[in-house]
Scaffold this motif. Structure first.
Motif, PDB file in Angstrom:
ATOM      1  N   GLU A 265      75.682  13.629  18.670  1.00  0.00           N
ATOM      2  CA  GLU A 265      75.785  13.053  17.389  1.00  0.00           C
ATOM      3  C   GLU A 265      75.704  14.081  15.903  1.00  0.00           C
ATOM      4  O   GLU A 265      76.696  13.806  15.486  1.00  0.00           O
ATOM      5  N   ASN A 266      74.631  14.682  16.451  1.00  0.00           N
ATOM      6  CA  ASN A 266      73.800  15.340  15.123  1.00  0.00           C
ATOM      7  C   ASN A 266      75.116  16.615  14.963  1.00  0.00           C
ATOM      8  O   ASN A 266      75.146  17.053  13.733  1.00  0.00           O
ATOM      9  N   ALA A 267      75.651  17.087  15.993  1.00  0.00           N
ATOM     10  CA  ALA A 267      76.797  18.701  16.006  1.00  0.00           C
ATOM     11  C   ALA A 267      78.128  17.356  15.285  1.00  0.00           C
ATOM     12  O   ALA A 267      78.769  18.277  14.283  1.00  0.00           O
ATOM     13  N   LYS A 268      77.930  16.553  15.573  1.00  0.00           N
ATOM     14  CA  LYS A 268      78.997  15.995  14.757  1.00  0.00           C
ATOM     15  C   LYS A 268      79.513  15.448  13.935  1.00  0.00           C
ATOM     16  O   LYS A 268      80.253  15.721  12.528  1.00  0.00           O
ATOM     17  N   ARG A 269      78.238  15.548  12.929  1.00  0.00           N
ATOM     18  CA  ARG A 269      77.327  14.813  11.428  1.00  0.00           C
ATOM     19  C   ARG A 269      77.459  16.271  10.658  1.00  0.00           C
ATOM     20  O   ARG A 269      78.182  15.736  10.065  1.00  0.00           O
ATOM     21  N   ARG A 270      77.337  17.049  11.248  1.00  0.00           N
ATOM     22  CA  ARG A 270      77.708  18.602  10.724  1.00  0.00           C
ATOM     23  C   ARG A 270      78.666  19.190  10.600  1.00  0.00           C
ATOM     24  O   ARG A 270      79.271  19.540   9.369  1.00  0.00           O
ATOM     25  N   GLY A 271      78.792  19.238  11.710  1.00  0.00           N
ATOM     26  CA  GLY A 271      80.509  19.008  11.979  1.00  0.00           C
ATOM     27  C   GLY A 271      81.607  18.116  10.951  1.00  0.00           C
ATOM     28  O   GLY A 271      83.227  19.126  10.300  1.00  0.00           O
ATOM     29  N   SER A 272      81.693  17.325  10.152  1.00  0.00           N
ATOM     30  CA  SER A 272      81.970  16.315   9.460  1.00  0.00           C
ATOM     31  C   SER A 272      81.086  16.700   7.583  1.00  0.00           C
ATOM     32  O   SER A 272      81.059  15.214   7.448  1.00  0.00           O
ATOM     33  N   ALA A 273      80.584  17.079   7.555  1.00  0.00           N
ATOM     34  CA  ALA A 273      79.680  17.612   6.659  1.00  0.00           C
ATOM     35  C   ALA A 273      80.875  16.965   5.217  1.00  0.00           C
ATOM     36  O   ALA A 273      81.636  17.451   4.866  1.00  0.00           O
ATOM     37  N   ARG A 274      79.703  16.536   3.872  1.00  0.00           N
ATOM     38  CA  ARG A 274      79.701  15.964   2.730  1.00  0.00           C
ATOM     39  C   ARG A 274      80.321  16.954   1.894  1.00  0.00           C
ATOM     40  O   ARG A 274      79.634  18.028   1.879  1.00  0.00           O
ATOM     41  N   LEU A 275      80.821  16.986   0.906  1.00  0.00           N
ATOM     42  CA  LEU A 275      81.495  18.019   0.346  1.00  0.00           C
ATOM     43  C   LEU A 275      81.701  17.011  -1.631  1.00  0.00           C
ATOM     44  O   LEU A 275      82.439  16.038  -1.552  1.00  0.00           O
ATOM     45  N   LEU A 276      80.645  17.998  -1.997  1.00  0.00           N
ATOM     46  CA  LEU A 276      80.633  17.207  -3.820  1.00  0.00           C
ATOM     47  C   LEU A 276      81.526  18.303  -4.927  1.00  0.00           C
ATOM     48  O   LEU A 276      81.951  19.605  -4.207  1.00  0.00           O
ATOM     49  N   ILE A 277      82.502  17.801  -5.171  1.00  0.00           N
ATOM     50  CA  ILE A 277      83.229  18.074  -6.001  1.00  0.00           C
ATOM     51  C   ILE A 277      83.683  17.967  -7.583  1.00  0.00           C
ATOM     52  O   ILE A 277      83.842  16.708  -7.986  1.00  0.00           O
ATOM     53  N   ARG A 278      83.154  19.022  -8.420  1.00  0.00           N
ATOM     54  CA  ARG A 278      83.584  18.063  -9.556  1.00  0.00           C
ATOM     55  C   ARG A 278      84.254  19.424 -10.664  1.00  0.00           C
ATOM     56  O   ARG A 278      84.216  20.624 -10.144  1.00  0.00           O
ATOM     57  N   ALA A 279      85.126  18.897 -11.101  1.00  0.00           N
ATOM     58  CA  ALA A 279      86.472  19.299 -11.663  1.00  0.00           C
ATOM     59  C   ALA A 279      86.087  19.599 -12.588  1.00  0.00           C
ATOM     60  O   ALA A 279      85.739  18.817 -13.892  1.00  0.00           O
ATOM     61  N   GLY A 280      86.421  20.954 -13.618  1.00  0.00           N
ATOM     62  CA  GLY A 280      86.298  20.569 -15.110  1.00  0.00           C
ATOM     63  C   GLY A 280      88.200  21.131 -15.255  1.00  0.00           C
ATOM     64  O   GLY A 280      89.090  20.147 -14.890  1.00  0.00           O
TER      65      GLY A 280
END
Length: 228
Positions: free
Chosen positions: A204-219
Motif C-alpha cells: 500500500e505504501n509503495a502504491k501511495r508513493r507511486g501516486s505522489a501529489r504535486l503542487l503546481i503554482r503558475a506564474g
C-alpha cells in the motif's frame, strides 16, 4: 493570435490526474507545447500539432522518463510553427512544482509476549551457575583460616577456588538457553499473520508513493524570449 490559460494553483496525483493548460487561437495554428527546467533542460513535450479555436493540453505530472519531477521552477513553453515575424509570438508560463509527501501507513507492531510463547529456555540457570561458582571461589580465597597461612595452604586455597570456578563455568555452558521447538511451532501462525500485514502495508505504501501529489503554482503568461 495565440493565448495560454492556466489555473493559478493545481494539486494533482501524478499518473492519475492532470494539470491542464488551455491554448486558444483565432485561426488554425500549429504549436508545440513543451515543459522544461528553468535552465532550459527539456522535461517533456506535451503537445505538437494543430490548434483550431482552443485545445486543452494535459500533463500527468511525469517526466519523459516516467518519473516524478524534482522540486523546482519549470517553464511551460508554447511556440507556434513555423515562426513568422508577423505571426503569433511564443508564450511561456513559469511553474513552481513541489512534491507533496504522501500519507503512508505505519508498520504493524511485531507480536510480543503474552501473544507469543517463549521460544528459548531461560538464561537464569546458566547465570545462576556462573554466579554461584564465582561467589564460592571468592569465598574459598577469602577464608585462609580453613587452610592455614603457609604457602602450601595458600596454593591449595587457590587450587580449590579454580576448581569451583571451573564447575561454575561448566554449569553456565550446560544451562545455555535452547530453542523450545513446540513453542516455535505454536507461534508460527502469529508470526505469519504479522508478516502478511507487513507485506500489505509495504504494498500500500509503495502504491501511495507511486501516486505522489504535486503542487503546481503558475506564474503569469509572458512572451518568451527564446525556445527552451
Amino acid at each position: 493570435m495565440l493565448s495560454v490559460q492556466v489555473p493559478p494553483v493545481t494539486e494533482l496525483h501524478a499518473r492519475i490526474e492532470w494539470f491542464t493548460a488551455r491554448l486558444v487561437t483565432t485561426s488554425v495554428q500549429s504549436v508545440t507545447a513543451t515543459l522544461a527546467r528553468d535552465d532550459g533542460t527539456p522535461v517533456r513535450t506535451l503537445y505538437d500539432g494543430p490548434v483550431a479555436d482552443s485545445l486543452a493540453v494535459k500533463w500527468d505530472g511525469l517526466t519523459a522518463a516516467g518519473s516524478l519531477p524534482d522540486d523546482g521552477r519549470y517553464v511551460l513553453h508554447v511556440a507556434p510553427h513555423p515562426a513568422l515575424d508577423d505571426g503569433p509570438r511564443p508564450l511561456q508560463v513559469t511553474l513552481d512544482i513541489t512534491q507533496v509527501p504522501p500519507d503512508t501507513l505505519p508498520w504493524p507492531a511485531p507480536p510480543t509476549s503474552p501473544t507469543l510463547l517463549p521460544e528459548r529456555t531461560s538464561a537464569s540457570p546458566a547465570l545462576g551457575s556462573l554466579a554461584t561458582g564465582a561467589v564460592a571461589a571468592g569465598a574459598v580465597v577469602a577464608l585462609p583460616s580453613l587452610f592455614g597461612r603457609s604457602g602450601e595452604a595458600t596454593g591449595a586455597r587457590f587450587a580449590v577456588a579454580a576448581a569451583v570456578s571451573i564447575a561454575g563455568l561448566v554449569g553456565f555452558f550446560a544451562h545455555q538457553p535452547r530453542p523450545i521447538e513446540a513453542n516455535i511451532r505454536a507461534n508460527a501462525p502469529a508470526r505469519a499473520e504479522w508478516q502478511r500485514r507487513v507485506d500489505a502495508v509495504k504494498t500500500e505504501n509503495a502504491k501511495r508513493r507511486g501516486s505522489a501529489r504535486l503542487l503546481i503554482r503558475a506564474g503569469p503568461v509572458t512572451v518568451a524570449e527564446r525556445a527552451p
